[in-house]
Design an enzyme around this catalytic site. Structure first.
Site, mmCIF file in Angstrom:
data_model
loop_
_atom_site.group_PDB
_atom_site.id
_atom_site.type_symbol
_atom_site.label_atom_id
_atom_site.label_comp_id
_atom_site.label_asym_id
_atom_site.label_seq_id
_atom_site.Cartn_x
_atom_site.Cartn_y
_atom_site.Cartn_z
ATOM 1 N N ASP A 117 -0.485 5.187 0.535
ATOM 2 C CA ASP A 117 -0.908 6.184 1.513
ATOM 3 C C ASP A 117 -0.826 5.610 2.923
ATOM 4 O O ASP A 117 -1.427 4.577 3.220
ATOM 5 C CB ASP A 117 -2.357 6.626 1.240
ATOM 6 C CG ASP A 117 -2.472 7.538 0.039
ATOM 7 O OD1 ASP A 117 -1.974 8.676 0.113
ATOM 8 O OD2 ASP A 117 -3.065 7.113 -0.974
ATOM 9 N N ASP A 141 0.848 -1.183 0.000
ATOM 10 C CA ASP A 141 0.000 0.000 0.000
ATOM 11 C C ASP A 141 0.893 1.247 0.000
ATOM 12 O O ASP A 141 2.079 1.179 0.336
ATOM 13 C CB ASP A 141 -0.901 -0.030 1.239
ATOM 14 C CG ASP A 141 -1.879 1.118 1.275
ATOM 15 O OD1 ASP A 141 -2.457 1.443 0.218
ATOM 16 O OD2 ASP A 141 -2.059 1.703 2.354
#
Length: 265
Positions: free
Chosen positions: A15, A13
Site C-alpha cells: 500500500d 511494502d
C-alpha cells in the site's frame, strides 16, 4: 559506495508503494520487473490484513506485476504463524477482520468464535460494527489475549487517507485498558518472519516502504537497510519524526526503478 549497491534482498511494502487502493503507482511494475530480471530475491510484505496471498497476486497482476503467493507475506499470515508458535493448538480465536485474516487463522487450525475466546485478533475491518467492538471488549476484559495485525492509523486509497486498523485498536485499548501485541511494522515479528521466508539475515536486506513510523522504524529495529519512497503517506518533513533518517529516500518509484537499473554502471 552507493547504498543500492549493498542491497541483495528486498522486503517491499505494498500500500502506497505498489498502489493506492486499486490505482497502480507509476514505476512500481518496472522496479519489480528489474528485480525479477536480475533474480534478486524479494518478498512483498504488507501490514494490510484484508486479502489472502492469492487475492494480492491477482490484484498486483492487474497492475502488470506478475508474482506468486510465495512472493507475498501479509500481516494476517504472519499473525497466524506467530500464534501457532505461542498458543495451544485449536485455541479459540475471536476475530475482527476481513477474509485475509479469517483464512490465515483457519489455515493454522484455530477455532474461530464470535464470543469469548482465548485470544482476540484484530485486523482492518471495513464492516466493523459496534457489536463486534462490544464482543471483543468483553473478551479482552475477561482475560483473552489481545493481538493486532498492524498499527497503521490510516490506509492510503485513491480518495486519500481512510481509517486504518490502528484506529480500531485504539478504540479497543481505550475500552479495555489493554495494549495489543502488534505483529506488523514497526514491531519486528512480520519482518523477522519475512527474512525467514527468504532465508536471509538483515545484512544486505532492504525494506522499501512509504511510512517512516512503520516501514522505516520497523526496518531499523531489525537492522535492515531502509529505503523510503515518497509515493504514499510520508513526506520529507515526516523524516524528522523518527530518531534515525532512512538510509536513502526517493521522490517516487520511477526514480527508484531508474536508480536501481543503473546502480552498477
Amino acid at each position: 559506495m552507493n547504498v543500492l549497491e549493498t542491497i541483495r534482498h528486498w522486503l517491499i511494502d505494498m500500500d502506497g508503494v505498489l498502489y493506492h487502493g486499486n490505482q497502480p503507482v507509476p514505476g512500481a511494475a518496472d522496479f519489480v520487473a528489474a528485480l525479477q530480471e536480475e533474480k534478486t530475491p524479494f518478498l512483498l510484505v504488507t501490514n494490510n490484513s484484508t486479502l489472502t496471498p492469492d487475492e494480492y497476486v491477482a490484484k498486483v497482476g492487474r497492475m502488470g506485476i506478475a508474482v506468486t503467493c510465495e512472493n507475498v507475506l501479509t500481516s494476517s499470515i504472519a499473525t497466524a504463524e506467530y500464534l501457532a508458535r505461542v498458543v495451544a493448538p485449536r485455541a479459540q480465536v475471536q476475530v475482527i477482520g476481513e477474509n485475509g485474516l479469517h483464512a490465515a487463522l483457519a489455515s493454522k487450525g484455530f477455532e474461530l468464535v464470535e464470543h469469548g475466546g482465548d485470544c482476540v485478533v484484530v485486523g482492518m475491518d471495513r464492516q466493523l460494527t459496534f457489536e463486534k467492538l462490544t464482543r471483543a471488549t468483553l473478551a479482552i476484559r475477561a482475560g483473552a489475549s489481545f493481538v493486532g495485525t498492524n498499527p497503521d492509523l490510516t490506509l492510503p486509497v485513491e480518495e486519500g487517507q481512510i481509517p486504518g486498523n490502528g484506529a480500531i485498536l485504539l478504540a479497543l485499548e481505550a475500552a479495555t485498558g489493554v495494549k495489543p501485541f502488534i505483529i506488523g511494522k514497526p514491531e519486528t515479528a512480520l519482518l523477522e518472519i519475512g527474512m525467514e521466508r527468504l532465508g536471509v539475515t538483515a545484512q544486505g536486506t532492504a525494506i522499501l516502504g512509504d511510512r517512516v513510523e512503520t516501514d522505516m522504524l520497523g526496518g531499523q529495529r531489525v537492522g535492515l537497510i531502509t529505503v523510503l519512497v515518497l509515493s504514499g503517506v510520508s513526506t520529507r518533513a515526516d523524516i524528522a519524526k523518527i530518531d534515525t533518517a532512512p538510509d536513502i529516500v526517493f521522490a517516487n518509484m520511477v526514480e527508484l526503478a531508474a536508480a536501481w537499473r543503473v546502480r552498477r554502471i
